[in-house]
Enzyme design. Sequence first.
Site, PDB file in Angstrom:
ATOM      1  N   GLU A  21      47.390  42.313  37.058  1.00 38.56           N
ATOM      2  CA  GLU A  21      47.207  40.893  37.353  1.00 38.56           C
ATOM      3  C   GLU A  21      48.319  40.416  38.286  1.00 38.56           C
ATOM      4  O   GLU A  21      49.486  40.758  38.118  1.00 38.56           O
ATOM      5  CB  GLU A  21      47.242  40.061  36.079  1.00 38.56           C
ATOM      6  N   PHE A  23      49.622  36.686  40.591  1.00 37.15           N
ATOM      7  CA  PHE A  23      49.404  35.256  40.769  1.00 37.15           C
ATOM      8  C   PHE A  23      49.656  34.885  42.232  1.00 37.15           C
ATOM      9  O   PHE A  23      50.317  35.624  42.966  1.00 37.15           O
ATOM     10  CB  PHE A  23      50.273  34.416  39.830  1.00 37.15           C
ATOM     11  N   PRO A  25      51.433  33.347  45.171  1.00 36.48           N
ATOM     12  CA  PRO A  25      52.791  32.843  45.443  1.00 36.48           C
ATOM     13  C   PRO A  25      52.763  31.442  46.056  1.00 36.48           C
ATOM     14  O   PRO A  25      51.772  31.033  46.653  1.00 36.48           O
ATOM     15  CB  PRO A  25      53.357  33.869  46.435  1.00 36.48           C
ATOM     16  N   ALA A 134      35.003  27.208  28.146  1.00 36.53           N
ATOM     17  CA  ALA A 134      34.772  28.415  28.940  1.00 36.53           C
ATOM     18  C   ALA A 134      33.342  28.912  28.774  1.00 36.53           C
ATOM     19  O   ALA A 134      32.739  29.429  29.720  1.00 36.53           O
ATOM     20  CB  ALA A 134      35.761  29.501  28.547  1.00 36.53           C
TER      21      ALA A 134
END
Length: 299
Positions: A21, A23, A25, A134
Amino acid sequence: MRVSQVLKENVRNEAPSFSFEYFVPKTSQGVQNIYERIDRMRELTPLFVDVTWNAGGTTKPNATTTNEMITKINKSYDLDTCMHLTCTGMPREAVDKALKEAYDGGCRCILALRGDAPLENEKWDAAQDGFLYAKDLVKYIRENYGDHFEIGVAGYPEGHPEEHDRDLLIGHLREKLDAGASFVITQMFYDVDNFLDWVKACRESGITAPIIPGIMPISQYASFIRRVKWCDINVPTEFLRALERVKDDDAAVREVGAELVTEMCKSIIEKGGIYHLHFYTMNLEKSTKVILERLGLLH
């Protein structure tokens, strides 16, 4: 590539695999750095990589978005991708845009999440014309894209900040899977026995979908403690003591942390018969690579 199918084959063949995984930046230099890291880490042959959700926004017109990263990873690095998509504060129009861009960018897998409520809100509410849970997002994706996207959902072995009743949470997980999801990725944890007990409870409830453990390597003591507190998870006493003894030496923390997490992963595979590990890399490379080397998963 269908994640759930590969994971079931892994179990039959007792052949471990892993995924990463990343993320998005916040700076252009950070974006360049993460692409270089992804380029190096693809040589480790992950089953897939996923990217956490960041929609950019009008206040940051030059911000890189998750969709941009997913498209580039698919087209430039020849890696299978899984795109996080949260419905927190997301009107249906924004969800439609994200899904279309994922489709056009070659993504075939979505991790469907409700997401955290905005900090200024005491109570979570759906955006106008948005989704409350969800499971609603999962159902919407299925209704609009059929089987194009494989859909994963989140699991919480140690409870959720808003709910600690394990049976109730397992029921919610089953609802997400019944709505059309086909695999589960868990929140980070360090208590293997508790995780395996939770997996057993999931199976006893009728959940048959593959469950992927979320693994968080340890690079610094302060960040380790911060994440543990933020996620409100249990750390076994012997685990914590080993890290406390070296907490002022970053190199020692990395070494002890790598050994502890490696042993944790071995237990998940050997005791639990679970053959896929999902690493929360925090956009770092070395700690994850060391653990995979010690597990004998790099060839």
